[in-house]
Each structure stands twice: as C-alpha cells, then as structure tokens.
Scaffold this motif. Structure first.
Motif, PDB file in Angstrom:
ATOM      1  N   ILE A 116       0.830  -1.209   0.000  1.00  0.00           N
ATOM      2  CA  ILE A 116       0.000   0.000   0.000  1.00  0.00           C
ATOM      3  C   ILE A 116       0.863   1.258   0.000  1.00  0.00           C
ATOM      4  N   ASP A 117       1.910   1.272   0.820  1.00  0.00           N
ATOM      5  CA  ASP A 117       2.792   2.441   0.862  1.00  0.00           C
ATOM      6  C   ASP A 117       3.502   2.650  -0.466  1.00  0.00           C
ATOM      7  N   ASP A 118       3.903   1.549  -1.121  1.00  0.00           N
ATOM      8  CA  ASP A 118       4.537   1.664  -2.435  1.00  0.00           C
ATOM      9  C   ASP A 118       3.560   2.253  -3.450  1.00  0.00           C
ATOM     10  N   ALA A 119       2.299   1.830  -3.356  1.00  0.00           N
ATOM     11  CA  ALA A 119       1.289   2.359  -4.274  1.00  0.00           C
ATOM     12  C   ALA A 119       1.072   3.847  -4.029  1.00  0.00           C
ATOM     13  N   LYS A 120       1.015   4.247  -2.761  1.00  0.00           N
ATOM     14  CA  LYS A 120       0.783   5.654  -2.443  1.00  0.00           C
ATOM     15  C   LYS A 120       1.908   6.560  -2.926  1.00  0.00           C
ATOM     16  N   SER A 121       3.125   6.029  -2.978  1.00  0.00           N
ATOM     17  CA  SER A 121       4.272   6.840  -3.384  1.00  0.00           C
ATOM     18  C   SER A 121       4.554   6.767  -4.879  1.00  0.00           C
ATOM     19  N   ALA A 122       3.721   6.038  -5.629  1.00  0.00           N
ATOM     20  CA  ALA A 122       3.927   5.901  -7.066  1.00  0.00           C
ATOM     21  C   ALA A 122       3.609   7.212  -7.790  1.00  0.00           C
ATOM     22  N   ASN A 123       4.066   7.330  -9.001  1.00  0.00           N
ATOM     23  CA  ASN A 123       3.930   8.560  -9.779  1.00  0.00           C
ATOM     24  C   ASN A 123       2.460   8.939  -9.994  1.00  0.00           C
ATOM     25  N   GLY A 124       2.127  10.201  -9.673  1.00  0.00           N
ATOM     26  CA  GLY A 124       0.799  10.740  -9.968  1.00  0.00           C
ATOM     27  C   GLY A 124      -0.303  10.314  -9.034  1.00  0.00           C
ATOM     28  N   ILE A 125       0.000   9.582  -7.975  1.00  0.00           N
ATOM     29  CA  ILE A 125      -1.050   9.054  -7.103  1.00  0.00           C
ATOM     30  C   ILE A 125      -1.534  10.133  -6.134  1.00  0.00           C
ATOM     31  N   LEU A 126      -2.847  10.323  -6.100  1.00  0.00           N
ATOM     32  CA  LEU A 126      -3.479  11.284  -5.196  1.00  0.00           C
ATOM     33  C   LEU A 126      -4.019  10.622  -3.940  1.00  0.00           C
ATOM     34  N   SER A 127      -4.515   9.409  -4.063  1.00  0.00           N
ATOM     35  CA  SER A 127      -4.982   8.690  -2.878  1.00  0.00           C
ATOM     36  C   SER A 127      -5.117   7.202  -3.173  1.00  0.00           C
ATOM     37  N   VAL A 128      -4.982   6.417  -2.117  1.00  0.00           N
ATOM     38  CA  VAL A 128      -5.202   4.967  -2.173  1.00  0.00           C
ATOM     39  C   VAL A 128      -6.125   4.630  -1.016  1.00  0.00           C
ATOM     40  N   ASP A 129      -7.283   4.080  -1.327  1.00  0.00           N
ATOM     41  CA  ASP A 129      -8.294   3.772  -0.316  1.00  0.00           C
ATOM     42  C   ASP A 129      -8.635   2.293  -0.417  1.00  0.00           C
ATOM     43  N   ILE A 130      -8.341   1.535   0.651  1.00  0.00           N
ATOM     44  CA  ILE A 130      -8.633   0.094   0.662  1.00  0.00           C
ATOM     45  C   ILE A 130      -9.359  -0.242   1.956  1.00  0.00           C
ATOM     46  N   HIS A 131     -10.495  -0.914   1.845  1.00  0.00           N
ATOM     47  CA  HIS A 131     -11.197  -1.345   3.034  1.00  0.00           C
ATOM     48  C   HIS A 131     -11.412  -2.854   3.081  1.00  0.00           C
ATOM     49  N   ALA A 132     -10.540  -3.590   2.374  1.00  0.00           N
ATOM     50  CA  ALA A 132     -10.465  -5.030   2.604  1.00  0.00           C
ATOM     51  C   ALA A 132      -9.708  -5.256   3.908  1.00  0.00           C
ATOM     52  N   GLU A 133      -9.994  -6.349   4.593  1.00  0.00           N
ATOM     53  CA  GLU A 133      -9.379  -6.600   5.889  1.00  0.00           C
ATOM     54  C   GLU A 133      -8.906  -8.043   5.987  1.00  0.00           C
ATOM     55  N   ALA A 134      -7.794  -8.232   6.687  1.00  0.00           N
ATOM     56  CA  ALA A 134      -7.319  -9.579   6.969  1.00  0.00           C
ATOM     57  C   ALA A 134      -8.368 -10.315   7.799  1.00  0.00           C
ATOM     58  N   GLY A 135      -8.561 -11.573   7.474  1.00  0.00           N
ATOM     59  CA  GLY A 135      -9.544 -12.389   8.182  1.00  0.00           C
ATOM     60  C   GLY A 135     -10.902 -12.415   7.520  1.00  0.00           C
ATOM     61  N   ARG A 136     -11.104 -11.542   6.525  1.00  0.00           N
ATOM     62  CA  ARG A 136     -12.379 -11.531   5.810  1.00  0.00           C
ATOM     63  C   ARG A 136     -12.159 -11.871   4.339  1.00  0.00           C
ATOM     64  N   MET A 137     -13.205 -12.378   3.723  1.00  0.00           N
ATOM     65  CA  MET A 137     -13.127 -12.686   2.298  1.00  0.00           C
ATOM     66  C   MET A 137     -13.466 -11.463   1.468  1.00  0.00           C
ATOM     67  N   LEU A 138     -12.924 -11.386   0.265  1.00  0.00           N
ATOM     68  CA  LEU A 138     -13.274 -10.307  -0.646  1.00  0.00           C
ATOM     69  C   LEU A 138     -14.697 -10.537  -1.166  1.00  0.00           C
ATOM     70  N   PRO A 139     -15.449  -9.475  -1.361  1.00  0.00           N
ATOM     71  CA  PRO A 139     -16.836  -9.645  -1.822  1.00  0.00           C
ATOM     72  C   PRO A 139     -16.916  -9.997  -3.306  1.00  0.00           C
ATOM     73  N   SER A 140     -17.909 -10.796  -3.650  1.00  0.00           N
ATOM     74  CA  SER A 140     -18.197 -11.075  -5.054  1.00  0.00           C
ATOM     75  C   SER A 140     -18.821  -9.837  -5.692  1.00  0.00           C
ATOM     76  N   LEU A 141     -18.530  -9.611  -6.956  1.00  0.00           N
ATOM     77  CA  LEU A 141     -18.919  -8.370  -7.617  1.00  0.00           C
ATOM     78  C   LEU A 141     -20.364  -8.443  -8.110  1.00  0.00           C
ATOM     79  N   HIS A 142     -21.316  -8.327  -7.168  1.00  0.00           N
ATOM     80  CA  HIS A 142     -22.734  -8.341  -7.512  1.00  0.00           C
ATOM     81  C   HIS A 142     -23.334  -6.944  -7.582  1.00  0.00           C
TER      82      HIS A 142
END
Length: 405
Positions: free
Chosen positions: A342-368
């Motif tokens: 995440i920190d590498d993504a935030k420091s990449a060229n042209g990046i204004l924000s990185v917002d992630i609300h996935a959490e360890a211990g939970r599954m990623l949601p299906s795209l419904h």
C-alpha cells in the motif's frame, strides 16, 4: 449558539461531509443504523437511526432543533430529507423533485414531458408486461428496480429466459413492487456532475464511466476524465444534462446525470439529485476545483454564496479512479491473510490517494453490485492515458494474500 446541520448517513462516504460541516462552523447531528458507523466519531451528536426511517429521523430533527438537513451517497434518504425539510420549513428540494430523482419510472415520465433524450421505457410489475415490451421492441433490453441504487437488480436482458430470471431480481430490489424495462442503448457512458444554485446549472465534470464486462452489467470499475468523446459530443451531453435537471425540477442541489453517447447522440439514462458515491465527489473536485460537499452543505443551510467561494484546489488535467474488485484479485472463497504494497502504491507517480477497506480475516466480496468494490486508487496525469497508466501501475504494487486452499 452554532447552527445545526443534520446529515442522514454516517458511513465512510459521509465522513467528509461531517468534517467539512464542522470546518464551516456548524454543529453536526448524524444518524445511521450502524452504531459503529465511522462518521459518528466526527459528529457533535450521533443517533442510531436507519437512513430509511422517516419517523426516526424526523424525531431526531425535532429533538435537536436543526437548521438544515442533507444526505450524500444515500439514494433512500433523499425523499426523507425532502419531506423533513418541508415539514420543518427548512431549505431543500421539493418532495416531487425527490420522487423524480429516485423513482426511475417517475423520472422517465418527467423526461418525456420535457423531451429529454432517453431510451424508450415502460413501468412494469408483472412478467407479462415485461414480455409485451420485449415483443414490441426486441432484445437486448435493460430491466431495473424502479427505486434502487448501486446497480442492484440492474441487468441487460438478451432473451426470454434471462428476462424471466432478471425480472424477479429487479422486483426483489424495488420497494414499490415495480420495475422499469427499457431499450438498450449502446455507446460510451458519461458521468456528469453539476451544481445547481438558484436554478443556475454549473457543470463540474464529465467523465467516462468504464464498466465491468458481463456478467457484471453496469458496475463501474474506473472513472476517467477528460472523457473520450468529441467537443461537440461533450456539448450535447451537457445540454441533455441541463434539460434533465430542469425536468426533475431541481433548483438547488447537486445533480448527477448518467448519459450514454450513441449513434443517435446523447441519451440520459438516469439522474440523481445528491452527491454521488463511488468517488464522484473527487472526480468533480479534481476536474473543477470546487468541492460539491461544501456547496451542498451551504445550500442545506440556506446560505447565499458564489461557487467561486468553494474553489478548494487547482484542477488537474486528467484523472483516473480505478476501483479494486474481485476482477483484480479473483479469490472470493478464502479469507485475506495480508495486504502488502500500500505504501509503495501511495508513493507511485501521480497518485493522489489509495483507499482500501479489505481486511485480513475476511473474504473479498463477489462483484454483484457497486458495494462490492473494496478499494480505489486515484491518479492524475498530463492526459487521460498517463492518468490511467499511473493508477494501473500503482494497483500492480498492491498484493493481497489469501489463506492457502
């Protein structure tokens, strides 16, 4: 004593409004059904009340003797806000406008009355009515709940068997027992944001709405500006959007038309009369420099102002908002173990924000639905290609690990 602004909804997307309202000198009264809603931590007063509970929200409004009321990102709260504003004599849109902005059948009737270019449609509440429409206009067609949001129950229908299946899904997500069926119109999808102040419409942004491939019909996976359309087409989109705003009767507020530019020119698919979710506030902000949240707050409080008063930042030439979904990390049957980079993504060229609300211990949601997008990367660039490349490269730096199969 400070004047009080009531905000219905205290989820992640409502937090900026609560913070901004306090910066503008108002006390905030906030409601949400989730007692752990993140917005409660920023509010002056918090009450556990559902966004869909009119009586509960009215009781809170009276209890705190509010001076203004608003919502953002919540479609279901729009009619409630309008009704409470009318009952308490506060600034706000009319209940008729709120209905036309949230009920797609009422919206299309208003479009027809104002000759707003839009697909042919009909309200339906039986499968037989939907079949009659299909027999008259043919496939493909689109079926939706009459009053839902987030792409829930919205499907492209290509034949009779899929119509049968999708009709039931559309009705399930509707609260009035009706769906809307419409002809499918192909072309680039354009999101429009606009501020309406005493009837004067100011277009804040036009952006491409890039959607996921089938079977995830209509779910946006990226917003990009400037849009990939001609200047002439952009002008026609703006004109159609203004006409749609007039059709629903919005005099003060934020408008969010969604338009498709096809062979016959722009057609307005729908319009919302609220600050949209899905980082469209950021799209409008980075395109125009104007924060539509501040505009909505001041309108709700009945303040006279100029849009120039809310020019918060210098606009950027181009922007990409790239959402994170199961299409990028296609594991939805095992819990997340770790998220790296995440920190590498935030420091990449042209990046204004990185917002992630996935959490360890939970599954990623299906795209419904749109609610299943679990993160977003916002990147700028000198042009749309550079902005899109910057967001893509930043996303490639983020690694999500899962429990071993």
């Amino acid at each position: 004593m400070k004047r009080k602004l009531m905000i219905i909804g205290a989820g992640r997307e409502q937090v900026p409004a609560i913070i901004n309202a306090r910066k503008l000198g108002y006390e905030t009264v906030v409601t949400d059904i989730n007692k752990h809603a993140p917005g409660f931590a920023y509010a002056d007063y918090a009450e556990v009340v559902s966004t869909a509970d009119f009586d509960g929200n009215l009781k809170v409004a009276k209890q705190y003797q509010i001076d203004g009321i608003m919502t953002l990102g919540s479609e279901v709260a729009v009619p409630i806000v309008a009704k409470i504003a009318r009952m308490l004599g506060l600034p706000g849109m009319s209940e008729d406008t709120a209905l036309k902005a949230t009920n797609k059948n009422a919206m299309r009737a208003a479009f027809k009355a104002f000759a707003v270019p839009s697909p042919v449609s009909e309200p339906v509440n039986t499968l037989a009515e939907a079949e009659k429409f299909a027999n008259q206009y043919g496939y493909p067609l689109v079926i939706k709940p009459s009053n839902s949001s987030g792409q829930r129950g919205v499907e492209k229908v290509v034949d009779w068997p899929s119509l049968c299946q999708c009709f039931d899904e559309a009705i399930k997500y509707s609260t009035d027992g009706h769906a809307i069926v419409e002809t499918f119109y192909a072309g680039p999808e354009i999101n429009v944001t606009a501020a309406v102040v005493t009837g004067q419409v100011t277009i804040l942004s036009l952006s491409n709405r890039i959607t996921a491939a089938s079977p995830h019909f209509g779910i946006a996976v990226e917003h990009v500006f400037p849009p990939d359309i001609s200047a002439e087409q952009a002008g026609a989109v703006e004109a159609a959007s203004v006409l749609a705003i007039r059709a629903i009767g919005l005099e003060n507020g934020i408008a969010y038309p969604q338009v498709v530019v096809g062979e016959d020119g722009p057609q307005v698919i729908e319009i919302a009369a609220r600050i949209p979710g899905g980082f469209m506030r950021e799209v409008g902000l980075y395109r125009s420099g104007i924060d539509m949240i501040d505009v909505a707050i001041q309108l709700a409080m009945g303040c006279a102002f100029s849009l120039a008063d809310h020019a918060a930042i210098e606009p950027v030439p181009a922007l990409s908002v790239r959402f994170m979904t199961e299409l990028d990390y296609p594991v939805t049957d095992r819990p997340v173990v770790e998220i790296e980079g995440i920190d590498d993504a935030k420091s990449a060229n042209g990046i204004l924000s990185v917002d992630i609300h996935a959490e360890a211990g939970r599954m990623l949601p299906s795209l419904h639905s749109s609610a299943a997008r679990f993160g977003a990367i916002i990147a700028k660039g000198k042009d749309r290609d550079e902005a899109r490349n910057n967001s893509r490269l930043a996303m490639s730096k983020i690694n999500i690990g899962f429990v071993d199969a």
